[in-house]
Enzyme design. Structure first.
Site, PDB file in Angstrom:
ATOM      1  N   ASN A   1       3.071  47.774  70.720  1.00  0.00           N
ATOM      2  CA  ASN A   1       3.836  48.350  69.610  1.00  0.00           C
ATOM      3  C   ASN A   1       5.286  47.858  69.555  1.00  0.00           C
ATOM      4  O   ASN A   1       5.861  47.779  68.480  1.00  0.00           O
ATOM      5  CB  ASN A   1       3.821  49.881  69.746  1.00  0.00           C
ATOM      6  CG  ASN A   1       4.858  50.541  68.870  1.00  0.00           C
ATOM      7  OD1 ASN A   1       4.685  50.657  67.661  1.00  0.00           O
ATOM      8  ND2 ASN A   1       5.981  50.965  69.465  1.00  0.00           N
TER       9      ASN A   1
ATOM     10  N   TYR B   1      10.496  37.882  60.800  1.00  0.00           N
ATOM     11  CA  TYR B   1       9.690  39.060  61.135  1.00  0.00           C
ATOM     12  C   TYR B   1       8.271  38.922  60.563  1.00  0.00           C
ATOM     13  O   TYR B   1       7.276  39.164  61.261  1.00  0.00           O
ATOM     14  CB  TYR B   1      10.374  40.303  60.570  1.00  0.00           C
ATOM     15  CG  TYR B   1       9.641  41.606  60.804  1.00  0.00           C
ATOM     16  CD1 TYR B   1       9.634  42.202  62.054  1.00  0.00           C
ATOM     17  CD2 TYR B   1       8.965  42.249  59.761  1.00  0.00           C
ATOM     18  CE1 TYR B   1       8.972  43.412  62.270  1.00  0.00           C
ATOM     19  CE2 TYR B   1       8.307  43.451  59.967  1.00  0.00           C
ATOM     20  CZ  TYR B   1       8.313  44.026  61.221  1.00  0.00           C
ATOM     21  OH  TYR B   1       7.657  45.220  61.433  1.00  0.00           O
TER      22      TYR B   1
ATOM     23  N   SER C   1       9.974  54.383  73.295  1.00  0.00           N
ATOM     24  CA  SER C   1      11.173  55.216  73.435  1.00  0.00           C
ATOM     25  C   SER C   1      11.576  55.847  72.106  1.00  0.00           C
ATOM     26  O   SER C   1      12.457  56.709  72.076  1.00  0.00           O
ATOM     27  CB  SER C   1      12.331  54.376  73.989  1.00  0.00           C
ATOM     28  OG  SER C   1      12.562  53.256  73.157  1.00  0.00           O
TER      29      SER C   1
ATOM     30  N   VAL D   1       7.667  53.187  57.398  1.00  0.00           N
ATOM     31  CA  VAL D   1       7.601  54.418  58.195  1.00  0.00           C
ATOM     32  C   VAL D   1       9.027  54.790  58.604  1.00  0.00           C
ATOM     33  O   VAL D   1       9.825  53.911  58.978  1.00  0.00           O
ATOM     34  CB  VAL D   1       6.723  54.204  59.456  1.00  0.00           C
ATOM     35  CG1 VAL D   1       6.582  55.515  60.227  1.00  0.00           C
ATOM     36  CG2 VAL D   1       5.357  53.660  59.070  1.00  0.00           C
TER      37      VAL D   1
ATOM     38  N   ARG E   1      13.292  49.738  76.816  1.00  0.00           N
ATOM     39  CA  ARG E   1      14.528  49.505  77.568  1.00  0.00           C
ATOM     40  C   ARG E   1      15.358  50.773  77.757  1.00  0.00           C
ATOM     41  O   ARG E   1      16.005  50.945  78.767  1.00  0.00           O
ATOM     42  CB  ARG E   1      15.388  48.463  76.830  1.00  0.00           C
ATOM     43  CG  ARG E   1      14.802  47.071  76.818  1.00  0.00           C
ATOM     44  CD  ARG E   1      15.497  46.207  75.784  1.00  0.00           C
ATOM     45  NE  ARG E   1      15.367  46.786  74.450  1.00  0.00           N
ATOM     46  CZ  ARG E   1      15.896  46.285  73.347  1.00  0.00           C
ATOM     47  NH1 ARG E   1      16.620  45.190  73.411  1.00  0.00           N
ATOM     48  NH2 ARG E   1      15.706  46.880  72.174  1.00  0.00           N
TER      49      ARG E   1
ATOM     50  N   LEU F   1      10.952  43.649  77.377  1.00  0.00           N
ATOM     51  CA  LEU F   1       9.785  42.803  77.103  1.00  0.00           C
ATOM     52  C   LEU F   1      10.165  41.424  76.558  1.00  0.00           C
ATOM     53  O   LEU F   1       9.282  40.589  76.343  1.00  0.00           O
ATOM     54  CB  LEU F   1       8.838  43.519  76.134  1.00  0.00           C
ATOM     55  CG  LEU F   1       8.211  44.801  76.692  1.00  0.00           C
ATOM     56  CD1 LEU F   1       7.535  45.601  75.583  1.00  0.00           C
ATOM     57  CD2 LEU F   1       7.212  44.482  77.792  1.00  0.00           C
TER      58      LEU F   1
ATOM     59  N   LYS G   1       4.635  38.851  62.598  1.00  0.00           N
ATOM     60  CA  LYS G   1       3.563  39.821  62.374  1.00  0.00           C
ATOM     61  C   LYS G   1       2.288  39.132  61.864  1.00  0.00           C
ATOM     62  O   LYS G   1       1.174  39.564  62.187  1.00  0.00           O
ATOM     63  CB  LYS G   1       4.026  40.923  61.415  1.00  0.00           C
ATOM     64  CG  LYS G   1       5.125  41.811  62.002  1.00  0.00           C
ATOM     65  CD  LYS G   1       4.648  42.553  63.247  1.00  0.00           C
ATOM     66  CE  LYS G   1       5.641  43.576  63.764  1.00  0.00           C
ATOM     67  NZ  LYS G   1       5.145  44.326  64.925  1.00  0.00           N
TER      68      LYS G   1
HETATM   69  N1  LIG Z   1       8.906  51.493  60.718  1.00  0.00           N
HETATM   70  C1  LIG Z   1       8.216  50.744  59.884  1.00  0.00           C
HETATM   71  O1  LIG Z   1       8.281  50.905  58.648  1.00  0.00           O
HETATM   72  C2  LIG Z   1       7.323  49.663  60.404  1.00  0.00           C
HETATM   73  C3  LIG Z   1       6.561  48.947  59.464  1.00  0.00           C
HETATM   74  C4  LIG Z   1       5.721  47.968  59.924  1.00  0.00           C
HETATM   75  C5  LIG Z   1       5.625  47.693  61.282  1.00  0.00           C
HETATM   76  N2  LIG Z   1       6.378  48.389  62.173  1.00  0.00           N
HETATM   77  C6  LIG Z   1       6.261  48.046  63.582  1.00  0.00           C
HETATM   78  O2  LIG Z   1       6.090  49.211  64.354  1.00  0.00           O
HETATM   79  C7  LIG Z   1       6.549  48.958  65.687  1.00  0.00           C
HETATM   80  C8  LIG Z   1       7.432  50.113  66.138  1.00  0.00           C
HETATM   81  O3  LIG Z   1       8.601  50.128  65.354  1.00  0.00           O
HETATM   82  P1  LIG Z   1       9.296  51.485  64.875  1.00  0.00           P
HETATM   83  O4  LIG Z   1       9.288  51.467  63.396  1.00  0.00           O
HETATM   84  O5  LIG Z   1       8.742  52.633  65.592  1.00  0.00           O
HETATM   85  O6  LIG Z   1      10.826  51.204  65.294  1.00  0.00           O
HETATM   86  P2  LIG Z   1      11.691  51.685  66.545  1.00  0.00           P
HETATM   87  O7  LIG Z   1      11.819  53.162  66.545  1.00  0.00           O
HETATM   88  O8  LIG Z   1      12.914  50.847  66.510  1.00  0.00           O
HETATM   89  O9  LIG Z   1      10.784  51.275  67.786  1.00  0.00           O
HETATM   90  C9  LIG Z   1      10.782  49.994  68.356  1.00  0.00           C
HETATM   91  C10 LIG Z   1      10.424  50.144  69.819  1.00  0.00           C
HETATM   92  O10 LIG Z   1      10.362  48.836  70.403  1.00  0.00           O
HETATM   93  C11 LIG Z   1      11.114  48.854  71.602  1.00  0.00           C
HETATM   94  N3  LIG Z   1      11.657  47.552  71.910  1.00  0.00           N
HETATM   95  C12 LIG Z   1      12.382  46.723  71.110  1.00  0.00           C
HETATM   96  N4  LIG Z   1      12.764  45.628  71.786  1.00  0.00           N
HETATM   97  C13 LIG Z   1      12.273  45.764  73.043  1.00  0.00           C
HETATM   98  C14 LIG Z   1      12.355  44.980  74.220  1.00  0.00           C
HETATM   99  N5  LIG Z   1      13.026  43.829  74.245  1.00  0.00           N
HETATM  100  N6  LIG Z   1      11.736  45.419  75.347  1.00  0.00           N
HETATM  101  C15 LIG Z   1      11.074  46.609  75.354  1.00  0.00           C
HETATM  102  N7  LIG Z   1      10.960  47.393  74.259  1.00  0.00           N
HETATM  103  C16 LIG Z   1      11.558  46.972  73.131  1.00  0.00           C
HETATM  104  C17 LIG Z   1      12.227  49.874  71.353  1.00  0.00           C
HETATM  105  O11 LIG Z   1      12.690  50.427  72.563  1.00  0.00           O
HETATM  106  P3  LIG Z   1      14.091  50.100  73.295  1.00  0.00           P
HETATM  107  O12 LIG Z   1      15.094  49.803  72.226  1.00  0.00           O
HETATM  108  O13 LIG Z   1      14.354  51.350  74.077  1.00  0.00           O
HETATM  109  O14 LIG Z   1      13.787  48.925  74.180  1.00  0.00           O
HETATM  110  C18 LIG Z   1      11.454  50.943  70.579  1.00  0.00           C
HETATM  111  O15 LIG Z   1      10.823  51.820  71.479  1.00  0.00           O
HETATM  112  C19 LIG Z   1       7.255  47.607  65.649  1.00  0.00           C
HETATM  113  O16 LIG Z   1       6.387  46.596  66.132  1.00  0.00           O
HETATM  114  C20 LIG Z   1       7.497  47.390  64.167  1.00  0.00           C
HETATM  115  O17 LIG Z   1       7.577  46.031  63.825  1.00  0.00           O
HETATM  116  C21 LIG Z   1       7.234  49.367  61.768  1.00  0.00           C
END
Ligand SMILES: NC(=O)c1ccc[n+]([C@@H]2O[C@H](COP(=O)([O-])OP(=O)(O)OC[C@H]3O[C@@H](n4cnc5c(N)ncnc54)[C@H](OP(=O)(O)O)[C@@H]3O)[C@@H](O)[C@H]2O)c1
Length: 264
Positions: free
Chosen positions: A91, A156, A16, A189, A39, A65, A160
């Site tokens: 993801n 966290y 999303s 990111v 969600r 999830l 990971k």
């Molecule tokens: N951004 C960074 O710098 C970074 C660095 C390392 C790793 N990551 C990883 O990349 C992935 C994506 O994160 P992002 O940076 O793109 O952040 P984000 O924009 O907050 O995306 C997180 C996604 O996970 C979904 N989510 C969270 N809890 C959920 C639940 N209970 N059920 C279903 N969906 C759920 C959220 O959707 P809803 O809220 O709509 O449910 C959203 O679509 C994550 O695993 C994060 O740990 C990000």
């Protein structure tokens, strides 16, 4: 050589916003039939409409999830409606940045639940069908935090690290099956992950890269058949450096945090 994803069935969790949305849109642009889930229904609809410009059969499922039954339902829907999944992108994730002195067991469990147990549950549910076909890809979004001991993120980081360990061991088990595993290590990111409520501020000294850079790195890794990818790439050198001198890395990080806090 670029993989031909046209007609492939791709399931992206947490699509999303942020990285998941970016990956889903790129899979759709490359002709895949995309299923996205999260969600927030309205945000999913916005992403879906962009996917459908390229891939009209793409759909979305609203699901939490954190609920194991919802994960099972998601897997069942993927099998019933799609007949299986060619590419699974685990993801969805949450940060819960909190200094260890302010951390409680329930918070740690909730982070492990969404970041580790949920993708493992989904993977195990979809794996038998990939094995039957002798084909499939599992893309697990880990984090540089899995190896780089980011301050205030012990829950966290542990979740990971678990994703990484599970993925690598799974890759060994599946080596001869035709199923490929890719572990993705985003650095910093630019997403909503850093503005979510109920999180302490990030202690970071690096600039965030745009989602497009992460998406480009993931598709380059898929096309080349790599088993892991760091985006930006220099985080891979940092991880190797830490492995060679853990004490030096941790003491350096602690000094950096103390200096950062003194300056605030
Ligand atoms: N951004 C960074 O710098 C970074 C660095 C390392 C790793 N990551 C990883 O990349 C992935 C994506 O994160 P992002 O940076 O793109 O952040 P984000 O924009 O907050 O995306 C997180 C996604 O996970 C979904 N989510 C969270 N809890 C959920 C639940 N209970 N059920 C279903 N969906 C759920 C959220 O959707 P809803 O809220 O709509 O449910 C959203 O679509 C994550 O695993 C994060 O740990 C990000």
């Amino acid at each position: 050589m670029a993989i031909d994803f046209s007609g492939q069935r791709v399931l992206v969790t947490g699509a999303s916003s942020g990285i998941g949305a970016g990956l889903a849109e790129e899979f759709a642009r490359r002709g895949a039939v995309v299923r996205i889930c999260a969600r927030r229904e309205q945000r999913l609809d916005e992403v879906l409409s962009r996917c459908r410009v390229h891939s009209p059969d793409s759909r979305r499922w609203v699901c939490d999830l954190a609920d194991p039954a919802a994960v099972d339902d998601l897997a069942a829907a993927a099998l019933d409606e799609l007949g299986g999944v060619d590419v699974l992108v685990n993801n969805a994730g949450i940060p819960k940045r909190r200094h260890v002195t302010r951390l409680d067991p329930a918070t740690v469990e909730s982070v492990m639940n969404i970041n580790f147990f949920s993708p493992v549950r989904l993977t195990l549910a979809l794996l038998p069908h990939m094995l039957e076909r002798g084909d499939g890809r599992i893309v697990n979004i880990s984090s540089v935090a899995a190896t780089l001991s980011s301050p205030g993120e012990s829950a966290y980081d542990a979740s990971k690290a678990a994703v990484t360990s599970f993925s690598e061991s799974m890759a060994v088990d599946l080596w001869q099956t035709g199923i490929k595993v890719l572990v993705v290590y985003p650095g910093l990111v630019d997403t909503e992950l850093f503005s979510l409520p109920d999180n302490e501020p990030v202690v970071a000294g690096v600039e965030a890269v745009p989602v497009s850079e992460l998406v480009g790195g993931v598709f380059d890794a898929l096309d080349s058949g790599a088993i892991q990818v760091y985006v930006p790439g220099y985080f891979g050198d940092l991880a190797s450096g830490k492995a060679g001198n853990v004490e030096g890395f941790l003491s350096g990080t602690a000094k950096y945090v103390a200096k950062h806090q003194a300056a605030d």
